[in-house]
Design a protein around this motif. Structure first.
Motif, short mmCIF file in Angstrom:
data_model
loop_
_atom_site.label_atom_id
_atom_site.label_comp_id
_atom_site.label_asym_id
_atom_site.label_seq_id
_atom_site.Cartn_x
_atom_site.Cartn_y
_atom_site.Cartn_z
N GLN A 90 23.21 -10.66 -9.67
CA GLN A 90 23.16 -9.46 -8.83
C GLN A 90 24.16 -9.53 -7.68
N SER A 91 24.13 -10.65 -6.93
CA SER A 91 24.98 -10.75 -5.74
C SER A 91 26.32 -11.40 -6.02
N GLY A 92 26.41 -12.15 -7.12
CA GLY A 92 27.66 -12.80 -7.47
C GLY A 92 27.93 -14.10 -6.74
N VAL A 93 26.90 -14.67 -6.09
CA VAL A 93 27.07 -15.94 -5.37
C VAL A 93 25.95 -16.88 -5.79
N LEU A 94 25.94 -18.06 -5.15
CA LEU A 94 24.93 -19.05 -5.49
C LEU A 94 23.55 -18.67 -4.97
N CYS A 95 22.55 -18.99 -5.77
CA CYS A 95 21.16 -18.96 -5.33
C CYS A 95 20.72 -20.41 -5.30
N ARG A 96 20.36 -20.92 -4.11
CA ARG A 96 20.11 -22.34 -3.92
C ARG A 96 18.61 -22.61 -3.76
N PHE A 97 18.09 -23.47 -4.63
CA PHE A 97 16.69 -23.86 -4.58
C PHE A 97 16.59 -25.26 -3.97
N SER A 98 15.76 -25.41 -2.94
CA SER A 98 15.52 -26.71 -2.35
C SER A 98 14.13 -26.71 -1.73
N LYS A 99 13.68 -27.84 -1.24
CA LYS A 99 12.35 -27.90 -0.65
C LYS A 99 12.24 -27.08 0.63
N PRO A 100 13.21 -27.14 1.55
CA PRO A 100 13.07 -26.35 2.78
C PRO A 100 13.19 -24.85 2.57
N TYR A 101 14.04 -24.44 1.64
CA TYR A 101 14.23 -22.99 1.45
C TYR A 101 14.90 -22.70 0.11
N MET A 102 14.76 -21.43 -0.30
CA MET A 102 15.57 -20.86 -1.36
C MET A 102 16.40 -19.76 -0.73
N ALA A 103 17.69 -19.73 -1.02
CA ALA A 103 18.53 -18.79 -0.30
C ALA A 103 19.68 -18.28 -1.16
N ASP A 104 20.01 -17.03 -0.93
CA ASP A 104 21.23 -16.38 -1.37
C ASP A 104 21.79 -15.77 -0.09
N TYR A 105 22.98 -16.20 0.33
CA TYR A 105 23.43 -15.80 1.66
C TYR A 105 23.62 -14.29 1.80
N ARG A 106 23.74 -13.58 0.69
CA ARG A 106 23.87 -12.13 0.76
C ARG A 106 22.51 -11.43 0.77
N VAL A 107 21.46 -12.11 0.29
CA VAL A 107 20.15 -11.49 0.15
C VAL A 107 19.17 -11.95 1.22
N GLY A 108 19.15 -13.24 1.50
CA GLY A 108 18.23 -13.76 2.50
C GLY A 108 17.68 -15.12 2.12
N ARG A 109 16.64 -15.51 2.84
CA ARG A 109 16.10 -16.86 2.71
C ARG A 109 14.58 -16.80 2.60
N ILE A 110 14.03 -17.65 1.73
CA ILE A 110 12.58 -17.83 1.61
C ILE A 110 12.27 -19.26 2.05
N GLN A 111 11.50 -19.41 3.10
CA GLN A 111 11.17 -20.73 3.63
C GLN A 111 10.09 -21.40 2.78
N SER A 112 10.18 -22.73 2.63
CA SER A 112 9.19 -23.57 1.94
C SER A 112 8.73 -22.94 0.62
N PRO A 113 9.65 -22.66 -0.29
CA PRO A 113 9.29 -21.97 -1.53
C PRO A 113 8.42 -22.84 -2.42
N ALA A 114 7.49 -22.22 -3.09
CA ALA A 114 6.57 -22.94 -3.98
C ALA A 114 6.87 -22.64 -5.45
N PHE A 115 8.11 -22.27 -5.76
CA PHE A 115 8.47 -22.00 -7.14
C PHE A 115 8.36 -23.26 -7.98
#
Length: 363
Positions: A135-160
């Motif tokens: 959708q955004s054409g950039v990286l979607c980064r999954f980690s313990k502190p957050y999941m983020a796409d710099y164009r879309v936003g950030r989800i803190q402490s994701p439980a995926f």
């Protein structure tokens, strides 16, 4: 790729390449652990097949000090590599409501990750599992502190689920892609640059293989750490003297050329930054000729044999035990040569391969 001065730290980047890459990286981790460098890592950034290895390493991390690598890390990955996941997922995905990528993630859950979530990753080092947002054409980064796409936003402490993050990262196009993730109930944080922080972008993620955007998993490591160790087990586009002229196959060939250019640019920028001193570290690849490291005591890895390993298909398809062991041995040898030639010259040479009987061999 930014060359702004990062903080001190050591990052390991694990490329994609299906089971071929996963097992090559097993050998890399094995050598780093023996050399005392695994414990020095501050970040592990991965894409695709590298993310399968990274996810398994993250879950094994609390056990490694007491048990070593083989039981918690090596054995589960070799078990997965003894199964064909992609073809069965295509068949079942065609016959059930599940998508193909969902079937792959379910296989990861069953054979590797169980019910682990991103919150089961260690606090240190930081594991970053990268997917590409279609959708955004950039990286979607999954980690313990957050999941983020710099164009879309950030989800803190994701439980995926960890299996879903790795499934998204390894959704190799066109067959295994895309991977869709429902995020409609998540709480998003707004940040500067979120030009897509609205509507469907924050309801449903449509993701593809992390290597589509960053085939080396380099970006998130490059910005964070001054010392970067790059393990590349990716494929390479073969030359074609008479390319297809029909629009579908010709388009696929053109897209492969674009992908090949991106891979070449990432590698070139990385190596040139090492040469210029902008970063410390080393690059080694599954297609590297070990003689190029100019080590008189490098492990025996004839180029004809290592090239045969490098040309294994980018698949999640069963590999027999000998091929598995040779891929692990080659990753171990390539990492050893790269580390001793460019990072830690005082590191003693290893006594031999993890699997001496298999060697590197020829397929």
């Amino acid at each position: 790729m930014s060359t702004d001065e990062p903080v001190d730290g050591v990052a390991l980047c694990l490329s994609g390449g299906g089971y071929r890459a996963m097992l090559f990286h097993v050998g890399v981790v094995w050598r780093l652990q023996e050399a005392g460098w695994l414990q020095r890592l501050d970040r592990v950034s991965s894409v695709s097949g590298g993310s399968i290895a990274a996810g398994a390493l993250a879950l094994a991390w609390p056990r490694i000090a007491a048990e070593g690598l083989e039981a918690p890390f090596v054995a589960p990955l070799r078990g997965l590599a003894s199964r064909t996941v992609d073809a069965s997922s295509v068949i079942v995905g065609a016959l059930t409501p599940d998508t193909i990528s969902e079937r792959v993630a379910k296989a990861y859950r069953k054979h590797l990750f169980g019910d682990a979530t991103l919150q089961d990753l260690p606090d240190h080092p930081r594991f970053v599992i990268n997917a590409t947002s279609v959708q955004s054409g950039v990286l979607c980064r999954f980690s313990k502190p957050y999941m983020a796409d710099y164009r879309v936003g950030r989800i803190q402490s994701p439980a995926f689920a960890l299996a879903d993050a790795v499934g998204a990262s390894s959704a190799f196009p066109p067959v295994l892609s895309p991977f869709e993730l429902d995020v409609s109930d998540e709480t998003w944080l707004d940040e500067a640059g979120n030009d897509l922080g609205h509507g469907e972008y924050r309801e449903r993620l449509v993701l593809s293989d992390g290597g589509v955007y960053d085939n080396l998993g380099l970006e998130t490591a490059w910005k964070a750490c001054r010392t970067v160790l790059v393990s590349d087990a990716g494929g390479q586009m073969a030359p074609e003297p008479d390319p297809d002229h029909d629009w579908a196959r010709h388009l696929f060939r053109v897209l492969s050329v674009i992908d090949n250019q991106v891979r070449a640019l990432r590698k070139r920028q990385c190596v040139q930054a090492f040469i210029a001193g902008d970063r410390l570290g080393a690059y080694w690849g599954i297609r590297t000729d070990i003689a190029d490291f100019a080590l008189p005591d490098a492990l025996p890895a004839p180029y004809a044999a290592t090239f045969a390993l490098a040309t294994l298909p980018t698949r999640l398809a069963r590999l027999d035990d000998v091929v598995q062991e040779r891929l692990i041995n080659w990753g171990y040898a390539a990492c050893d040569a790269g580390m001793r030639a460019h990072v830690d010259p005082a590191l003693p040479a290893p006594g031999g391969f993890p699997y001496p009987a298999a060697g590197i061999g020829e397929l």
